[in-house]
Enzyme design. Structure first.
Site, PDB file in Angstrom:
ATOM      1  N   THR A  50       0.839  -1.199   0.000  1.00 33.34           N
ATOM      2  CA  THR A  50       0.000   0.000   0.000  1.00 33.34           C
ATOM      3  C   THR A  50       0.875   1.250   0.000  1.00 33.34           C
ATOM      4  O   THR A  50       1.957   1.272   0.618  1.00 33.34           O
ATOM      5  CB  THR A  50      -0.944  -0.004   1.222  1.00 33.34           C
ATOM      6  OG1 THR A  50      -1.495   1.296   1.383  1.00 33.34           O
ATOM      7  CG2 THR A  50      -0.244  -0.380   2.512  1.00 33.34           C
ATOM      8  N   SER A  89      -1.172   3.097  10.539  1.00 33.72           N
ATOM      9  CA  SER A  89      -2.128   2.264  11.304  1.00 33.72           C
ATOM     10  C   SER A  89      -1.484   0.895  11.464  1.00 33.72           C
ATOM     11  O   SER A  89      -0.528   0.557  10.756  1.00 33.72           O
ATOM     12  CB  SER A  89      -3.452   2.115  10.541  1.00 33.72           C
ATOM     13  OG  SER A  89      -3.280   1.258   9.421  1.00 33.72           O
ATOM     14  N   LYS A 133       1.584  -4.309   6.393  1.00 27.68           N
ATOM     15  CA  LYS A 133       2.054  -4.346   5.010  1.00 27.68           C
ATOM     16  C   LYS A 133       3.565  -4.059   4.936  1.00 27.68           C
ATOM     17  O   LYS A 133       4.260  -4.564   4.067  1.00 27.68           O
ATOM     18  CB  LYS A 133       1.299  -3.317   4.165  1.00 27.68           C
ATOM     19  CG  LYS A 133      -0.184  -3.582   4.072  1.00 27.68           C
ATOM     20  CD  LYS A 133      -0.451  -4.847   3.279  1.00 27.68           C
ATOM     21  CE  LYS A 133      -1.707  -4.724   2.481  1.00 27.68           C
ATOM     22  NZ  LYS A 133      -1.948  -5.877   1.618  1.00 27.68           N
ATOM     23  N   TYR A 176      -2.725  -1.777  10.511  1.00 27.54           N
ATOM     24  CA  TYR A 176      -2.911  -2.429   9.208  1.00 27.54           C
ATOM     25  C   TYR A 176      -1.767  -2.037   8.263  1.00 27.54           C
ATOM     26  O   TYR A 176      -1.116  -2.894   7.653  1.00 27.54           O
ATOM     27  CB  TYR A 176      -4.265  -2.045   8.584  1.00 27.54           C
ATOM     28  CG  TYR A 176      -4.212  -2.108   7.078  1.00 27.54           C
ATOM     29  CD1 TYR A 176      -4.144  -3.340   6.431  1.00 27.54           C
ATOM     30  CD2 TYR A 176      -4.140  -0.954   6.298  1.00 27.54           C
ATOM     31  CE1 TYR A 176      -4.023  -3.406   5.043  1.00 27.54           C
ATOM     32  CE2 TYR A 176      -4.024  -1.014   4.917  1.00 27.54           C
ATOM     33  CZ  TYR A 176      -3.962  -2.243   4.299  1.00 27.54           C
ATOM     34  OH  TYR A 176      -3.818  -2.309   2.940  1.00 27.54           O
ATOM     35  N   HIS A 177      -1.532  -0.719   8.135  1.00 27.12           N
ATOM     36  CA  HIS A 177      -0.490  -0.285   7.201  1.00 27.12           C
ATOM     37  C   HIS A 177       0.881  -0.843   7.619  1.00 27.12           C
ATOM     38  O   HIS A 177       1.692  -1.213   6.766  1.00 27.12           O
ATOM     39  CB  HIS A 177      -0.458   1.246   7.095  1.00 27.12           C
ATOM     40  CG  HIS A 177      -1.606   1.829   6.304  1.00 27.12           C
ATOM     41  ND1 HIS A 177      -2.728   2.357   6.896  1.00 27.12           N
ATOM     42  CD2 HIS A 177      -1.809   1.940   4.971  1.00 27.12           C
ATOM     43  CE1 HIS A 177      -3.567   2.793   5.956  1.00 27.12           C
ATOM     44  NE2 HIS A 177      -3.039   2.546   4.776  1.00 27.12           N
TER      45      HIS A 177
HETATM   46  N1  USQ Z   1     -11.239   9.879   4.851  1.00 28.42           N
HETATM   47  C1  USQ Z   1     -12.129  10.932   5.018  1.00 28.42           C
HETATM   48  N2  USQ Z   1     -13.470  10.617   5.085  1.00 28.42           N
HETATM   49  C2  USQ Z   1     -13.931   9.353   4.993  1.00 28.42           C
HETATM   50  C3  USQ Z   1     -13.013   8.290   4.807  1.00 28.42           C
HETATM   51  C4  USQ Z   1     -11.675   8.597   4.748  1.00 28.42           C
HETATM   52  O1  USQ Z   1     -11.752  12.098   5.093  1.00 28.42           O
HETATM   53  O2  USQ Z   1     -15.148   9.153   5.075  1.00 28.42           O
HETATM   54  C5  USQ Z   1      -9.806  10.187   4.745  1.00 28.42           C
HETATM   55  C6  USQ Z   1      -8.919   9.478   5.762  1.00 28.42           C
HETATM   56  O3  USQ Z   1      -8.786  10.213   6.940  1.00 28.42           O
HETATM   57  C7  USQ Z   1      -7.609   9.313   4.997  1.00 28.42           C
HETATM   58  C8  USQ Z   1      -8.035   9.246   3.532  1.00 28.42           C
HETATM   59  O4  USQ Z   1      -9.381   9.715   3.474  1.00 28.42           O
HETATM   60  O5  USQ Z   1      -6.803  10.432   5.163  1.00 28.42           O
HETATM   61  C9  USQ Z   1      -7.979   7.861   2.943  1.00 28.42           C
HETATM   62  O6  USQ Z   1      -8.758   7.002   3.751  1.00 28.42           O
HETATM   63  P1  USQ Z   1      -9.391   5.660   3.160  1.00 28.42           P
HETATM   64  O7  USQ Z   1     -10.231   5.049   4.224  1.00 28.42           O
HETATM   65  O8  USQ Z   1      -9.992   5.895   1.835  1.00 28.42           O
HETATM   66  O9  USQ Z   1      -8.070   4.816   2.866  1.00 28.42           O
HETATM   67  P2  USQ Z   1      -7.025   4.125   3.840  1.00 28.42           P
HETATM   68  O10 USQ Z   1      -7.489   4.004   5.227  1.00 28.42           O
HETATM   69  O11 USQ Z   1      -5.716   4.803   3.634  1.00 28.42           O
HETATM   70  O12 USQ Z   1      -6.985   2.655   3.245  1.00 28.42           O
HETATM   71  C10 USQ Z   1      -7.375   2.340   1.919  1.00 28.42           C
HETATM   72  C11 USQ Z   1      -7.640   0.847   1.831  1.00 28.42           C
HETATM   73  C12 USQ Z   1      -6.343   0.109   2.108  1.00 28.42           C
HETATM   74  C13 USQ Z   1      -5.249   0.598   1.184  1.00 28.42           C
HETATM   75  C14 USQ Z   1      -5.096   2.102   1.274  1.00 28.42           C
HETATM   76  C15 USQ Z   1      -4.161   2.678   0.250  1.00 28.42           C
HETATM   77  O13 USQ Z   1      -8.642   0.486   2.763  1.00 28.42           O
HETATM   78  O14 USQ Z   1      -6.573  -1.283   1.939  1.00 28.42           O
HETATM   79  O15 USQ Z   1      -4.046  -0.016   1.553  1.00 28.42           O
HETATM   80  O16 USQ Z   1      -6.379   2.718   1.012  1.00 28.42           O
HETATM   81  S1  USQ Z   1      -3.309   4.110   0.855  1.00 28.42           S
HETATM   82  O17 USQ Z   1      -4.282   5.044   1.414  1.00 28.42           O
HETATM   83  O18 USQ Z   1      -2.590   4.679  -0.228  1.00 28.42           O
HETATM   84  O19 USQ Z   1      -2.437   3.633   1.915  1.00 28.42           O
END
Ligand code: USQ
Length: 399
Positions: A144, A179, A185, A181-182
């Protein structure tokens, strides 16, 4: 090629099985169907109905004229993994069989331990089974972009050249995950890199950004072949959540200032990139890293785009800022590279608005289904270990 998909029942795994089959690959897969249980555990369901594995397999047979060999099993069960690899002798193994949610891993001690145990040991079993029965195979492991965190410098693809006290070396770029989770990875990446070095295995570590969307190219109309689409605080990613919120006239939940910037990519591009990785394996002993995303946006910008597309389609959407349940930088520099996949021929979709229109059109018929879960859309899993539902801190005056 013979491709084994770990996690074939998931958001990416199920469409990937079809995408690869349509391109002439022989696909088999395994899954313990845990994603269905996790989403139910957090009080939600997929916005797009998900059929039983038997129904999915029947539809697959009808569409592609052949069986998809599927075994239900746990990647924590080493004999299960080794025996399946020994029977099938895959050319490529795509590991999507992991718990993918940052908030789920932050619920409490048990969820943190479960996440790391499941993700790290499952991948370790895959590495050992490869060494034992199919050392020629290529592991495509889903990492990720979140492994890198949000450093105040550019993010390379896995490695960078550094000079320290007059000496130079090419070293893994520092990981600063956000996190448990992260971090799971990150631990996987380290184990995979090490296994390549000592056993001569080959692997591609895909640092994937946040995936969104309901569709892949050449998709069938058969609903049994469609993939799931989650929108709860754990398994729904930002854009998918925003679109589901909009169709039931729930405010779009931007956390904090919304300046958090990430790389995003449509589901259809994820299929294209994973396929490019499978079809272009590295050499023996090589561990390579691909950053996989289409464009970088702040969450605030994304909410604005969803708002505008909704308005064009006659859907009313408000954007509200909630106090951020996560501990993350909200205003920061973000400039990751993504050259390796482009060099292999990746052609980004580029039209986020068109993808959003497709997704919103797919979601509108399931409005009532999504509305049942209205009460759980505002997050209450917090990085400080407490459970408190976030409060509105500011209304965005979307233009
Ligand atoms: N966020 C909001 N509002 C929401 C949901 C999320 O503002 O309703 C924000 C979060 O605070 C964060 C960002 O959007 O800053 C991304 O959150 P997300 O829930 O879309 O993504 P994340 O938790 O980072 O995880 C997701 C996948 C995970 C993958 C990752 C890629 O669930 O499996 O590894 O995206 S990355 O984000 O590039 O690490």
């Amino acid at each position: 090629m013979k491709v084994f998909i770990a996690g074939i029942d998931g958001y990416l795994g199920w469409p990937l099985a079809q995408y690869l089959t349509a391109r002439g690959h022989e696909v088999v897969g395994a899954d313990l169907l845990l994603r269905r249980e996790w989403v139910a555990e957090v009080g939600s369901d997929s916005a797009i109905p998900v059929y039983s594995m038997d129904e999915r397999l029947q539809a697959f047979r009808q569409r592609y004229g052949k069986e998809l060999v599927f075994r239900k099993g746990d990647f924590l069960d080493y004999a299960f993994v080794r025996d399946f690899f020994a029977d099938f002798q895959p050319d490529a193994i795509v590991n999507l069989g992991q718990m993918p949610s940052a908030p789920y891993s932050m619920i409490d001690q048990q969820h943190a331990v479960f996440t790391q145990h499941n993700n790290v040991i499952g991948n370790l079993n895959i590495l050992w089974a490869m060494k034992e029965v199919c050392p020629e195979a290529h592991l495509v492991k889903l990492g990720t972009m979140g492994e890198y965190g949000t450093p105040n410098i550019d993010i390379p693809e896995g490695f960078f050249e550094i000079e320290y006290r007059g000496r130079k070396d090419v070293l893994p770029f520092p990981r600063q995950a956000g996190s448990f989770y992260h971090w799971s990875k990150v631990h996987d990446s380290n184990n995979t890199m090490f296994a390549c070095r000592i056993w001569g295995l080959r692997a591609t570590d895909i640092m994937q950004g946040v995936v969104f969307g309901t569709r892949v190219d050449d998709e069938s109309d058969d609903p049994r072949l469609h993939t799931r689409l989650d929108f709860d605080q754990c398994f729904g990613t930002a854009i998918n959540r925003f679109c589901c919120q909009a169709v039931i006239d729930h405010p779009l939940t931007v956390y904090g200032t919304g300046g958090q910037t990430r790389g995003f990519l449509p589901l259809r591009d994820s299929m294209q990139c994973l396929t490019l990785a499978v079809e272009n394996p590295p050499k023996h002993g090589e561990y390579r890293v691909f950053n996989q995303f289409e464009e970088c946006y702040s969450v605030r910008e994304l909410a604005q785009v969803v708002y505008e597309v909704c308005r064009e389609m006659g859907i009313h959407a408000d954007v509200l800022h909630y106090d951020n349940p996560r501990m993350e930088k909200q205003e920061h520099y973000y400039n990751p590279d993504r050259k390796h996949l482009i060099d292999l021929g990746y052609q980004p979709t580029h039209d986020v608005r068109a993808e959003l229109r497709i997704m919103l059109r797919d979601l509108l018929p399931h409005k009532t289904r999504i509305a049942q879960f209205r009460e759980i859309l505002v997050p209450d899993i917090r990085w400080d270990g407490t459970q408190r539902r976030s409060q509105v801190i500011e209304a965005e005056v979307a233009k």
